[in-house]
Design an enzyme around this catalytic site. Structure first.
Site, PDB file in Angstrom:
ATOM      1  CB  THR A  33      -0.910   0.037   1.253  1.00 25.76           C
ATOM      2  OG1 THR A  33      -1.475   1.340   1.402  1.00 25.76           O
ATOM      3  CG2 THR A  33      -0.142  -0.265   2.530  1.00 25.76           C
TER       4      THR A  33
ATOM      5  CD  GLU B  81      -2.105   5.112   5.006  1.00 25.48           C
ATOM      6  OE1 GLU B  81      -1.620   5.102   6.135  1.00 25.48           O
ATOM      7  OE2 GLU B  81      -2.669   6.099   4.514  1.00 25.48           O
TER       8      GLU B  81
ATOM      9  CE1 TYR C 113      -3.688  -1.762   5.908  1.00 23.71           C
ATOM     10  CE2 TYR C 113      -2.959   0.419   5.205  1.00 23.71           C
ATOM     11  CZ  TYR C 113      -3.444  -0.839   4.900  1.00 23.71           C
ATOM     12  OH  TYR C 113      -3.673  -1.189   3.584  1.00 23.71           O
TER      13      TYR C 113
ATOM     14  CE  LYS D  96      -2.022  -4.206   3.773  1.00 19.07           C
ATOM     15  NZ  LYS D  96      -2.332  -5.374   2.934  1.00 19.07           N
TER      16      LYS D  96
HETATM   17  P1  NAP Z   1     -11.329  -4.555   2.762  1.00 16.95           P
HETATM   18  O1  NAP Z   1     -12.546  -4.238   1.960  1.00 16.95           O
HETATM   19  O2  NAP Z   1     -11.166  -3.943   4.103  1.00 16.95           O
HETATM   20  O3  NAP Z   1     -11.283  -6.163   2.937  1.00 16.95           O
HETATM   21  C1  NAP Z   1     -10.458  -6.773   3.874  1.00 16.95           C
HETATM   22  C2  NAP Z   1     -10.677  -8.277   3.801  1.00 16.95           C
HETATM   23  O4  NAP Z   1      -9.791  -8.912   4.732  1.00 16.95           O
HETATM   24  C3  NAP Z   1     -12.105  -8.732   4.181  1.00 16.95           C
HETATM   25  O5  NAP Z   1     -12.516  -9.712   3.256  1.00 16.95           O
HETATM   26  C4  NAP Z   1     -11.918  -9.368   5.556  1.00 16.95           C
HETATM   27  O6  NAP Z   1     -12.822 -10.398   5.841  1.00 16.95           O
HETATM   28  C5  NAP Z   1     -10.505  -9.960   5.379  1.00 16.95           C
HETATM   29  N1  NAP Z   1      -9.888 -10.308   6.644  1.00 16.95           N
HETATM   30  C6  NAP Z   1      -9.623  -9.497   7.702  1.00 16.95           C
HETATM   31  N2  NAP Z   1      -9.048 -10.206   8.696  1.00 16.95           N
HETATM   32  C7  NAP Z   1      -8.921 -11.489   8.257  1.00 16.95           C
HETATM   33  C8  NAP Z   1      -8.417 -12.681   8.825  1.00 16.95           C
HETATM   34  N3  NAP Z   1      -7.916 -12.719  10.050  1.00 16.95           N
HETATM   35  N4  NAP Z   1      -8.440 -13.807   8.081  1.00 16.95           N
HETATM   36  C9  NAP Z   1      -8.975 -13.803   6.837  1.00 16.95           C
HETATM   37  N5  NAP Z   1      -9.496 -12.711   6.245  1.00 16.95           N
HETATM   38  C10 NAP Z   1      -9.461 -11.567   6.952  1.00 16.95           C
HETATM   39  O7  NAP Z   1     -10.005  -4.242   1.947  1.00 16.95           O
HETATM   40  P2  NAP Z   1      -9.842  -3.865   0.383  1.00 16.95           P
HETATM   41  O8  NAP Z   1     -10.120  -2.425   0.216  1.00 16.95           O
HETATM   42  O9  NAP Z   1     -10.565  -4.859  -0.436  1.00 16.95           O
HETATM   43  O10 NAP Z   1      -8.270  -4.032   0.201  1.00 16.95           O
HETATM   44  C11 NAP Z   1      -7.693  -5.285  -0.160  1.00 16.95           C
HETATM   45  C12 NAP Z   1      -6.248  -5.316   0.300  1.00 16.95           C
HETATM   46  O11 NAP Z   1      -5.518  -4.272  -0.330  1.00 16.95           O
HETATM   47  C13 NAP Z   1      -6.055  -5.087   1.801  1.00 16.95           C
HETATM   48  O12 NAP Z   1      -4.952  -5.871   2.201  1.00 16.95           O
HETATM   49  C14 NAP Z   1      -5.710  -3.619   1.913  1.00 16.95           C
HETATM   50  O13 NAP Z   1      -4.938  -3.377   3.068  1.00 16.95           O
HETATM   51  C15 NAP Z   1      -4.911  -3.420   0.645  1.00 16.95           C
HETATM   52  N6  NAP Z   1      -4.953  -2.085   0.065  1.00 16.95           N
HETATM   53  C16 NAP Z   1      -6.152  -1.480  -0.157  1.00 16.95           C
HETATM   54  C17 NAP Z   1      -6.187  -0.235  -0.769  1.00 16.95           C
HETATM   55  C18 NAP Z   1      -7.486   0.455  -1.049  1.00 16.95           C
HETATM   56  O14 NAP Z   1      -7.460   1.654  -1.333  1.00 16.95           O
HETATM   57  N7  NAP Z   1      -8.617  -0.257  -1.043  1.00 16.95           N
HETATM   58  C19 NAP Z   1      -4.982   0.382  -1.163  1.00 16.95           C
HETATM   59  C20 NAP Z   1      -3.783  -0.279  -0.924  1.00 16.95           C
HETATM   60  C21 NAP Z   1      -3.783  -1.537  -0.337  1.00 16.95           C
HETATM   61  P3  NAP Z   1     -14.164 -10.174   6.705  1.00 16.95           P
HETATM   62  O15 NAP Z   1     -15.231  -9.806   5.715  1.00 16.95           O
HETATM   63  O16 NAP Z   1     -14.388 -11.494   7.336  1.00 16.95           O
HETATM   64  O17 NAP Z   1     -13.895  -9.072   7.673  1.00 16.95           O
HETATM   65  O1  G4F Z   2     -10.745   6.618   3.500  1.00 14.12           O
HETATM   66  P1  G4F Z   2      -9.658   6.508   4.493  1.00 14.12           P
HETATM   67  O2  G4F Z   2      -9.978   5.826   5.772  1.00 14.12           O
HETATM   68  O3  G4F Z   2      -8.436   5.854   3.735  1.00 14.12           O
HETATM   69  P2  G4F Z   2      -6.863   5.833   4.034  1.00 14.12           P
HETATM   70  O4  G4F Z   2      -6.554   6.138   5.444  1.00 14.12           O
HETATM   71  O5  G4F Z   2      -6.223   6.693   3.007  1.00 14.12           O
HETATM   72  O6  G4F Z   2      -6.515   4.296   3.771  1.00 14.12           O
HETATM   73  C1  G4F Z   2      -7.032   3.606   2.637  1.00 14.12           C
HETATM   74  O7  G4F Z   2      -6.110   3.722   1.570  1.00 14.12           O
HETATM   75  C2  G4F Z   2      -4.828   3.100   1.804  1.00 14.12           C
HETATM   76  C3  G4F Z   2      -3.967   3.338   0.561  1.00 14.12           C
HETATM   77  O8  G4F Z   2      -3.360   4.592   0.636  1.00 14.12           O
HETATM   78  C4  G4F Z   2      -5.064   1.632   2.053  1.00 14.12           C
HETATM   79  F1  G4F Z   2      -3.869   0.997   2.222  1.00 14.12           F
HETATM   80  C5  G4F Z   2      -5.937   1.441   3.279  1.00 14.12           C
HETATM   81  O9  G4F Z   2      -6.189   0.044   3.455  1.00 14.12           O
HETATM   82  C6  G4F Z   2      -7.265   2.154   3.047  1.00 14.12           C
HETATM   83  O10 G4F Z   2      -7.953   1.484   2.015  1.00 14.12           O
HETATM   84  O11 G4F Z   2      -9.139   7.975   4.897  1.00 14.12           O
HETATM   85  C7  G4F Z   2      -8.715   8.890   3.908  1.00 14.12           C
HETATM   86  C8  G4F Z   2      -8.489  10.235   4.544  1.00 14.12           C
HETATM   87  C9  G4F Z   2      -7.600  10.232   5.789  1.00 14.12           C
HETATM   88  O12 G4F Z   2      -6.744  11.338   5.718  1.00 14.12           O
HETATM   89  C10 G4F Z   2      -8.580  10.420   6.936  1.00 14.12           C
HETATM   90  O13 G4F Z   2      -8.014  11.036   8.090  1.00 14.12           O
HETATM   91  O14 G4F Z   2      -9.754  10.764   4.974  1.00 14.12           O
HETATM   92  C11 G4F Z   2      -9.591  11.325   6.277  1.00 14.12           C
HETATM   93  N1  G4F Z   2     -10.920  11.324   6.914  1.00 14.12           N
HETATM   94  C12 G4F Z   2     -11.574  12.448   7.322  1.00 14.12           C
HETATM   95  N2  G4F Z   2     -12.762  12.126   7.881  1.00 14.12           N
HETATM   96  C13 G4F Z   2     -11.661  10.268   7.229  1.00 14.12           C
HETATM   97  C14 G4F Z   2     -12.833  10.765   7.831  1.00 14.12           C
HETATM   98  N3  G4F Z   2     -11.461   8.952   7.026  1.00 14.12           N
HETATM   99  C15 G4F Z   2     -12.436   8.086   7.429  1.00 14.12           C
HETATM  100  N4  G4F Z   2     -12.269   6.765   7.221  1.00 14.12           N
HETATM  101  N5  G4F Z   2     -13.594   8.536   8.040  1.00 14.12           N
HETATM  102  C16 G4F Z   2     -13.842   9.861   8.265  1.00 14.12           C
HETATM  103  O15 G4F Z   2     -14.863  10.240   8.802  1.00 14.12           O
END
Ligand code: NAP
Ligand code: G4F
Length: 345
Positions: free
Chosen positions: A129, A131, A157, A161
């Site tokens: 990520t 992050e 986190y 990662k």
């Molecule tokens: P997400 O919607 O939060 O999904 C997380 C998944 O992990 C869910 O299916 C959850 O299952 C599963 N999980 C959590 N704990 C577990 C455990 N102990 N054993 C097995 N499964 C478990 O995440 P996403 O947005 O799809 O992201 C996919 C991956 O990419 C993650 O690793 C995230 O950190 C990474 N990532 C995401 C972004 C982004 O912007 N979306 C960017 C960079 C990297 P449950 O339904 O059972 O909770």
């Molecule tokens: O939507 P966020 O929670 O995403 P964040 O922290 O960027 O992380 C996501 O992207 C990462 C990749 O860069 C992934 F690795 C990670 O798993 C996840 O998918 O927050 C985005 C921004 C932050 O700056 C947060 O402080 O939005 C700001 N924010 C402001 N108000 C909020 C809120 N975030 C959340 N979740 N909820 C709020 O009410």
């Protein structure tokens, strides 16, 4: 002779990316296995209703023997590790669980491949990520972070990662496993969890537009993110595992927008120019440490893999708002049917 259908194993199939990746692989003719945790039959039923072709395996990233069993049962050509504690704010509140799942969980997957003798046959994708970069001034390159930028994670986190990223690279170097890490910048869409800021905003905007909600609470509005569409990004994951050699790739749009800009764009979609009456600020949503600006440079993935994102910022906000308006209308209809059905009133 026809080539044998490939098999993929996905952890995190119930999450946003799993929900985009499963159909993509199915459409390409893969046998798709998904790891599902917990004891909920409801979760299983919902998943199978949407993806009837997925073979579900009950396992948990925290339980190494269950991951070994999952690998033995599915015998995957490709293993996509998408599971994690992925919410940055939650990781501050539950740092040990985050370490166990998001860091040690990766090791459990890699060990399962190695211990079952699949180091030469199973390709592994690790969900790294942006992050990991941390978004501070001193390590922020002008053209955006790329594969050679310095890491400085700013949350439990991000730190977990970074372990996952390095242990994945270590297994590539030590055991020759085909391991590719996708360093993905934020990607969103209609499957995004409502605990993330974009979906929280688009859902609230849709509900305010439909008269179902009065306002929404947010934390900091100034941080900037490089937001793309999840459908584009899972295509990139698959492309990484089809490449002739394992490597690390940044996937990003190359554009950063603040939360405030996202908010403005989302309200504009429903004809509201001044969102201030609808937005409350909550100190409780402000994180102990913030990632200021994330901007990615996807040049390597574009050049080497031919990856290109298709959805731009405006298109992303629009598709999410329109989706959530349709959802809100379904809710309204179901509610009015339930009211009509109330006996004795
Ligand atoms: P997400 O919607 O939060 O999904 C997380 C998944 O992990 C869910 O299916 C959850 O299952 C599963 N999980 C959590 N704990 C577990 C455990 N102990 N054993 C097995 N499964 C478990 O995440 P996403 O947005 O799809 O992201 C996919 C991956 O990419 C993650 O690793 C995230 O950190 C990474 N990532 C995401 C972004 C982004 O912007 N979306 C960017 C960079 C990297 P449950 O339904 O059972 O909770
Ligand atoms: O939507 P966020 O929670 O995403 P964040 O922290 O960027 O992380 C996501 O992207 C990462 C990749 O860069 C992934 F690795 C990670 O798993 C996840 O998918 O927050 C985005 C921004 C932050 O700056 C947060 O402080 O939005 C700001 N924010 C402001 N108000 C909020 C809120 N975030 C959340 N979740 N909820 C709020 O009410």
């Amino acid at each position: 002779m026809t080539a044998h259908a490939k098999t993929a194993l996905i952890t995190g199939i119930t999450g946003q990316d799993g929900g985009h990746l499963a159909p993509l692989l199915h459409d390409k003719g893969y046998n798709v296995y998904g790891i599902i945790r917990g004891q909920s039959n409801l979760k299983k039923e919902r998943l199978l209703e949407e993806f009837p072709y997925v073979e579900l395996i009950e396992a948990d990233l925290l339980d190494p023997s269950s991951i070994i069993r999952a690998v033995e049962q599915s015998n995957p050509d490709e293993f996509y590790n998408l599971a994690a504690i992925s919410h940055v704010g939650y990781s501050f509140k539950n740092p040990t669980l985050t370490l166990d799942t998001t860091a040690r969980g990766v090791l459990n997957c890699l060990e399962a491949i190695r211990m079952t003798g699949r180091s030469d046959t199973t390709r592994f994708y690790q969900a790294s990520t942006s992050e990991m970069y941390g978004g501070l001034d001193y390590n922020r390159p002008g053209l955006g972070y790329d594969e050679s930028s310095l890491f400085h994670p700013r949350s439990p986190y991000g730190v977990a990662k970074l372990y996952g990223h390095w242990i994945a690279k270590n297994y590539r170097e030590s055991y020759g496993i085909f391991v590719s890490c996708g360093i993905l910048f934020n990607h969103e869409g209609e499957r995004r969890g409502v605990e993330f800021v974009t979906r929280k905003i688009t859902k609230a905007v849709a509900r305010i537009h439909l008269g179902l909600q009065d306002n929404l609470e947010l934390g900091d509005l100034w941080p900037k993110r490089d937001w793309g569409y999840a459908g584009d990004y899972v295509r990139g994951m698959w492309q990484m595992l089809q490449h002739h050699e394992p490597d690390d790739f940044v996937l990003a749009t190359g554009e950063a927008h603040s939360i405030e800009e996202f908010l403005t764009q989302a309200f504009n979609e429903v004809g509201i120019d001044d969102w201030s009456p609808y937005v409350k600020r909550s100190q409780g949503l402000v994180r102990p440490a913030e990632v200021d600006i994330l901007l990615g440079n996807p040049a390597k993935a574009e050049k080497t893999l031919g990856w290109k994102r298709e959805v731009d910022f405006r298109g992303l906000v629009r598709l999410m708002v329109l989706h959530d308006i349709a959802d809100g209308k379904t809710f309204q209809r179901a509610n009015s049917v339930a009211q009509i059905a109330q006996p004795g009133e």
